[in-house]
Design an enzyme around this catalytic site. Structure first.
Site, PDB file in Angstrom:
ATOM      1  CB  CYS A  92      51.222  24.336  33.111  1.00 21.12           C
ATOM      2  SG  CYS A  92      52.046  25.888  32.678  1.00 21.12           S
ATOM      3  CG  HIS A 176      54.980  21.571  31.124  1.00 32.00           C
ATOM      4  ND1 HIS A 176      53.661  21.452  30.740  1.00 32.00           N
ATOM      5  CD2 HIS A 176      55.213  22.891  31.303  1.00 32.00           C
ATOM      6  CE1 HIS A 176      53.113  22.654  30.671  1.00 32.00           C
ATOM      7  NE2 HIS A 176      54.029  23.543  31.014  1.00 32.00           N
ATOM      8  CD  GLU A 178      52.862  17.978  30.469  1.00 31.75           C
ATOM      9  OE1 GLU A 178      52.627  19.014  29.815  1.00 31.75           O
ATOM     10  OE2 GLU A 178      53.415  18.000  31.593  1.00 31.75           O
TER      11      GLU A 178
END
Length: 255
Positions: A92, A176, A178
């Site tokens: 990001c 994202h 993660e």
């Protein structure tokens, strides 16, 4: 001899490395998490002791150097790491920091992308070898970047032309991967994140439902990306260890 480690640059408490840290833990690779965003002269580990660099997300702009002077140091670090083929991963804001450090332009997107929506895979790379042409991922951003010169575009959406790219040893992800279920709950406890979510027309309940739907497919893909990155960092760490061993003074021979 100092053991090499992966440096993780985090900008706000809730934007944690999540599954990235899990992948590093699984192969026993040390890492250090620092927040240097507001520091003009950040105290960073010696560059030669860093086996990889991770730059996480955050609400600030990638080039907002006046308010967050440490971002300039992050950009410089990213360029230096790529120049010597040291593994770099940006998520990001981190994706945008890497891109702008390599000369790409940063600007506001047409509209915020927040919540689950599909990306289209443009090209394949070792990191993306399992990916289908289209898959729903978690977005949470306003700014967008162009593609750095010479970089390989990996994924895009209609409003965000560069959702993922590879540039030398660096991988940038605008979305994202993660985020685990536990980390998602931390995000949904953070008032600024909830404010952004509601402003984009989303809700906590809908986001939880979407995560439950898409996570079974995203989790193995995230594992592939982050274990691949961890393996590259581990290889770099081994190369550093070999170099240090070769340069270590030899004990004198006593006849």
């Amino acid at each position: 001899m100092t053991q090499s480690q992966v440096l993780i640059l985090q900008h706000v408490p809730w934007e944690k490395p999540g599954r990235i840290a899990t992948a590093l833990d699984e192969i026993g690779l040390n890492y250090q998490i620092l927040n240097i965003a507001d520091k003009k002269k950040p105290d960073l580990p010696a560059f030669d002791e860093v086996a990889g660099v991770v730059i996480m997300g955050g609400p600030m702009g990638a080039t907002d150097y006046d308010k967050y002077p440490g971002l300039k140091a992050e950009a410089k670090l990213a360029r230096a790491a790529i120049a010597v083929n040291k593994p770099v991963l940006g998520v990001c804001l981190g994706h945008q920091i890497i891109a702008t450090a390599l000369g790409a332009k940063l600007h506001k997107g047409e509209a915020p992308e927040i919540g689950f929506a599909p990306i289209k895979r443009v090209d394949k790379h070792d990191y993306f070898s399992m990916w289908d042409k289209q898959i729903n991922v978690l977005h949470w951003h306003n700014d967008v970047v162009g593609l750095p010169e010479g970089a390989q575009l990996l994924a895009r959406t209609t409003n965000t032309k560069v959702q993922a790219f590879r540039a030398g040893s660096a991988l940038g992800l605008q979305f994202h991967l993660e985020v685990s279920s536990a980390l998602l709950e931390e995000w949904l406890e953070e008032s600024s994140m909830v404010k952004d979510l509601k402003a984009a027309g989303g809700s906590k309940s809908q986001l939880r439902e979407d995560f439950a739907q898409y996570n079974p497919l995203l989790h193995p893909l995230a594992d592939q990306v982050f274990t691949g990155f961890a393996a590259r960092c581990n290889s770099y760490a081994r190369a550093l260890a070999r170099r240090d061993e070769e340069n270590r003074p030899k004990d004198p021979v006593i006849c």
